[in-house]
Motif scaffolding. Structure first.
Motif, mmCIF file in Angstrom:
data_model
loop_
_atom_site.group_PDB
_atom_site.id
_atom_site.type_symbol
_atom_site.label_atom_id
_atom_site.label_comp_id
_atom_site.label_asym_id
_atom_site.label_seq_id
_atom_site.Cartn_x
_atom_site.Cartn_y
_atom_site.Cartn_z
ATOM 1 N N GLU A 162 34.327 35.603 38.914
ATOM 2 C CA GLU A 162 34.677 36.806 39.667
ATOM 3 C C GLU A 162 35.735 37.609 38.911
ATOM 4 O O GLU A 162 35.672 38.840 38.857
ATOM 5 C CB GLU A 162 35.196 36.419 41.047
ATOM 6 C CG GLU A 162 35.415 37.595 41.982
ATOM 7 C CD GLU A 162 35.893 37.155 43.349
ATOM 8 O OE1 GLU A 162 35.397 37.673 44.355
ATOM 9 O OE2 GLU A 162 36.784 36.266 43.408
ATOM 10 N N TRP A 163 36.697 36.915 38.322
ATOM 11 C CA TRP A 163 37.749 37.587 37.556
ATOM 12 C C TRP A 163 37.164 38.274 36.324
ATOM 13 O O TRP A 163 37.525 39.417 36.000
ATOM 14 C CB TRP A 163 38.808 36.574 37.159
ATOM 15 C CG TRP A 163 39.996 37.179 36.471
ATOM 16 C CD1 TRP A 163 40.183 37.380 35.140
ATOM 17 C CD2 TRP A 163 41.178 37.684 37.111
ATOM 18 N NE1 TRP A 163 41.395 37.966 34.889
ATOM 19 C CE2 TRP A 163 42.024 38.162 36.079
ATOM 20 C CE3 TRP A 163 41.595 37.757 38.435
ATOM 21 C CZ2 TRP A 163 43.266 38.733 36.355
ATOM 22 C CZ3 TRP A 163 42.837 38.325 38.700
ATOM 23 C CH2 TRP A 163 43.654 38.800 37.680
ATOM 24 N N SER A 166 35.272 41.335 37.432
ATOM 25 C CA SER A 166 36.210 42.375 37.859
ATOM 26 C C SER A 166 36.839 43.060 36.655
ATOM 27 O O SER A 166 36.971 44.291 36.624
ATOM 28 C CB SER A 166 37.294 41.761 38.744
ATOM 29 O OG SER A 166 38.250 42.727 39.119
ATOM 30 N N ASP A 170 36.509 46.971 35.677
ATOM 31 C CA ASP A 170 37.690 47.810 35.489
ATOM 32 C C ASP A 170 37.678 48.456 34.114
ATOM 33 O O ASP A 170 37.969 49.653 33.963
ATOM 34 C CB ASP A 170 38.968 46.982 35.661
ATOM 35 C CG ASP A 170 39.209 46.589 37.104
ATOM 36 O OD1 ASP A 170 38.595 47.203 37.999
ATOM 37 O OD2 ASP A 170 39.997 45.652 37.344
#
Length: 220
Positions: A162-163, A166, A170
């Motif tokens: 998930e990181w 993300s 971004d």
């Protein structure tokens, strides 16, 4: 004979549980991949058209050709950069799909094994809870602990995936904003130079273009 003494076998083992939440729709990540095809194709076509326009302008000799050529070159570069950013986002989604599919499958396997060992498995929305009843045998406790270890590791994989996704979103968003602003700037400036280029062409006499004497200009 003295009174009998009850020797306790130790305190009863309490009920215990662990939970996880998995809100990712893995299938939607897979279906999103196909949506990148028309966007990448459009960017490729736009870059190709810009390059062809620049090549055609290269052979002209009008006063503002240099500026138009320069901005077309910058526009082509911006389109190529945007294409690269979209391609990176697509790859990030593909990586996320593969990683989250493994996480999902492991969660399913943990729940199935917990049921096999007689534990309670309940699901509410995107959350799942595995519960071991009180006063369970040592064997059941050991199996519960092993499943909990698997859940912890799998959850760490989920958090890492998930990181990573993300960060990719971004980074793509920041790059897309920058590239988008550059593209809009180039289109705006190119549009103005195009208007400046057309005005003097309308006033030019045929003598300025000997090769085109006697032929009508249909470009302006």
């Amino acid at each position: 004979e003295g009174p009998s003494i009850n020797v306790p076998n130790g305190p009863p083992s309490p009920a215990r549980s662990f939970s996880w939440t998995f809100p990712i729709n893995v299938d939607s990540l897979s279906s999103a991949d196909a949506q990148f095809d028309p966007l990448l194709t459009a960017l490729d076509s736009a870059s190709t058209d810009t390059r062809e326009a620049r090549n055609q302008i290269d052979v002209q000799t009008a006063e503002l050709v240099f500026y138009a050529n320069d901005h077309l070159n910058k526009t082509e570069k911006v389109l190529d950069d945007l294409h690269d950013q979209v391609a990176k986002l697509r790859q990030a989604l593909r990586n996320a799909h593969d990683g989250m599919a493994r996480v999902r499958d492991e969660y399913v396997a943990i729940a199935k094994d917990a049921t096999t060992f007689g534990m309670s498995v309940t699901t509410s929305g995107t959350s799942t809870t595995v519960t071991l009843r009180a006063n369970a045998t040592q064997y059941s406790i050991d199996q519960f602990n092993a499943l909990h270890d698997r859940e912890r590791y799998n959850t760490s994989c989920y958090d890492a995936g998930e990181w990573e996704l993300s960060d990719a979103l971004d980074e793509e968003n920041d790059s897309r904003c920058v590239v988008g602003c550059l593209l809009l700037e180039q289109v705006s400036v190119l549009h103005q130079h195009g208007r400046d280029l057309v005005r003097p062409l309308r006033r030019l006499r045929p003598q300025r273009f000997p090769r085109h004497q006697g032929s009508a200009c249909t470009c302006v």
